[in-house]
Design an enzyme around this catalytic site. Structure first.
Site, mmCIF file in Angstrom:
data_model
loop_
_atom_site.group_PDB
_atom_site.id
_atom_site.type_symbol
_atom_site.label_atom_id
_atom_site.label_comp_id
_atom_site.label_asym_id
_atom_site.label_seq_id
_atom_site.Cartn_x
_atom_site.Cartn_y
_atom_site.Cartn_z
ATOM 1 N N PRO A 233 0.815 -1.212 0.000
ATOM 2 C CA PRO A 233 0.000 0.000 0.000
ATOM 3 C C PRO A 233 0.854 1.270 0.000
ATOM 4 C CG PRO A 233 -0.934 -1.606 1.494
ATOM 5 C CD PRO A 233 0.367 -2.184 1.012
ATOM 6 N N CYS A 234 0.470 2.206 -0.857
ATOM 7 C CA CYS A 234 1.283 3.415 -1.038
ATOM 8 C C CYS A 234 0.874 4.543 -0.109
ATOM 9 C CB CYS A 234 1.188 3.892 -2.486
ATOM 10 S SG CYS A 234 -0.485 4.398 -2.984
#
Length: 412
Positions: free
Chosen positions: A169-170
């Site tokens: 996840p960014c």
């Protein structure tokens, strides 16, 4: 006369003030299956404004689809862009890949087209897992609770995987978020590193937003990605632009490419641009990337441009069917006469639901194309969920370019 000491607030009074402030915040009633969603802290009045906007939008959409709205202004578009053309299927003997944080399948599709055989995909969102199963019924997909990588012992795949790939996840690093890095509970890079250690693949590809490669997170990258794997892998970092690989969008991504053997790392060459936008001499590519309007098959305006970066509808403070990520993006879409808000589920619905300014309304298939997915990739879920999967994904042609560069080394 001695100065009178300032009276300290009574503890009970302080608690009352805090409770009064908290009582003004009303929890969202909108359910979310996305683990990345962080709803806004809003008062009842603020939430009611959003509810009214949603009700008005639903009524306008219902009216349009019932034929009660304004007459359509645009014909249903026939795109000129076919992402599969950018990913000719490669054939390889027995090279396997395992996917983490698979989402809607951007990396998975690109890796498959690069010649790797699918071993397994892990994705915590159930709808995204359903997308993968619908797209490839023969894939081994773990989703929902079974797709939570934190609960998986990856040692069972040791010795069977040539390439491990994934985009943690960014949100902990994105410029659009709070950039809390390792303090963000959604930081899953430690899990990616753990999987590499347990599986011991010949190579790995880790992907994220370009902000992770900025000076702000240089210490994080050094301590949490490079250092834990440096004793077993030779790692190189590269930032690539999607439009330089034919995707009609401004979208940069950073990739960490690691090889267990030094000779392989020395043989690896980062993907060279295949397309250009603007002056062809700047990056050495010979093919011109399509602009947004040309890619979607829209009538010419006398000019064209790349699409702004598509945002995910799942990672903001509220679920939405808008793909806007900035005021600059809004201005760009306006200049291209494309309406990026209230994206419709399909092209007939987009045509029927006339935008207030008369611009061309996007549909889910259009947004998927802008991200580099082929027309037949079947995103499962409500419109906001489909847009979320698209916006979170690596453009498949970009994934293909990186995976092909790794395949070039593994095949030698």
């Amino acid at each position: 006369m001695p100065e009178r000491p300032m009276q300290q607030p009574h503890l009970a009074d302080s608690i009352d003030v805090v409770e009064e402030a908290l009582s003004e915040v009303v929890l969202s009633r909108i359910p979310s299956t996305s683990p990345f969603h962080q709803p806004r802290q809003l008062t009842e009045a603020e939430r009611e404004r959003f509810r009214k906007m949603s009700r008005d939008s639903r009524e306008a959409r219902r009216s349009a689809l019932a034929g009660e709205g304004p007459a359509p202004l645009h014909e249903i578009n026939r795109p000129n862009f076919n992402p599969i053309d950018l990913m000719p299927q490669r054939q390889a003997e027995g090279k396997t890949a395992l996917s983490l944080f698979s989402g809607g399948g951007g990396l998975d599709l690109g890796v498959e087209r690069a010649g790797f055989e699918h071993s397994a995909s892990f994705e915590i969102m159930s709808e995204a897992g359903d997308t993968l199963r619908k797209a490839r019924s023969n894939w081994n997909v773990f989703s929902g609770e079974d797709g939570d990588v934190r609960k998986v012992d990856f040692r069972k795949w040791r010795g069977d995987i040539d390439l491990l790939h994934g985009g943690p996840p960014c949100q902990p690093f994105s410029n659009a978020g709070r950039q809390r890095g390792h303090l963000d509970e959604r930081d899953m890079w430690p899990q990616f590193v753990r999987a590499v250690k347990e599986i011991r693949p010949a190579a790995f590809i880790g992907e994220n937003v370009p902000a992770l490669a900025s000076p702000k997170f240089s210490q994080y990258v050094s301590e949490n990605i490079i250092a834990p794997l440096a004793g077993s892998y030779h790692i190189q970092q590269v930032t690539l632009q999607a439009s330089e690989f034919g995707v009609p969008q401004v979208r940069k991504r950073v990739f960490f490419v690691g090889f267990r053997l030094k000779r392989m790392a020395n043989a690896w060459v980062q993907p060279a641009p295949t397309h250009y936008w603007g002056e062809p001499s700047l990056n050495g590519a010979e093919q011109r990337c399509m602009g947004l309007r040309e890619a979607l098959g829209l009538p010419g305006l006398g000019f064209d441009d790349l699409s702004p970066t598509i945002r995910s509808s799942l990672t903001g403070p509220r679920h939405t069917t808008s793909i806007l990520n900035s005021v600059a993006a809004q201005r760009k879409f306006e200049s291209l006469q494309v309406w990026p808000n209230g994206v419709a589920a399909d092209r007939p619905s987009a045509r029927a639901f006339v935008a207030k300014n008369g611009h061309f309304r996007l549909s889910v298939p259009d947004v998927a194309l802008i991200q580099g997915f082929p027309e037949d990739w079947p995103f499962v879920g409500a419109t906001y969920m489909a847009l979320g999967q698209i916006g979170n994904a690596v453009p498949p042609p970009l994934a293909y370019a990186v995976a092909s560069s790794v395949m070039d080394v593994l095949e030698k």
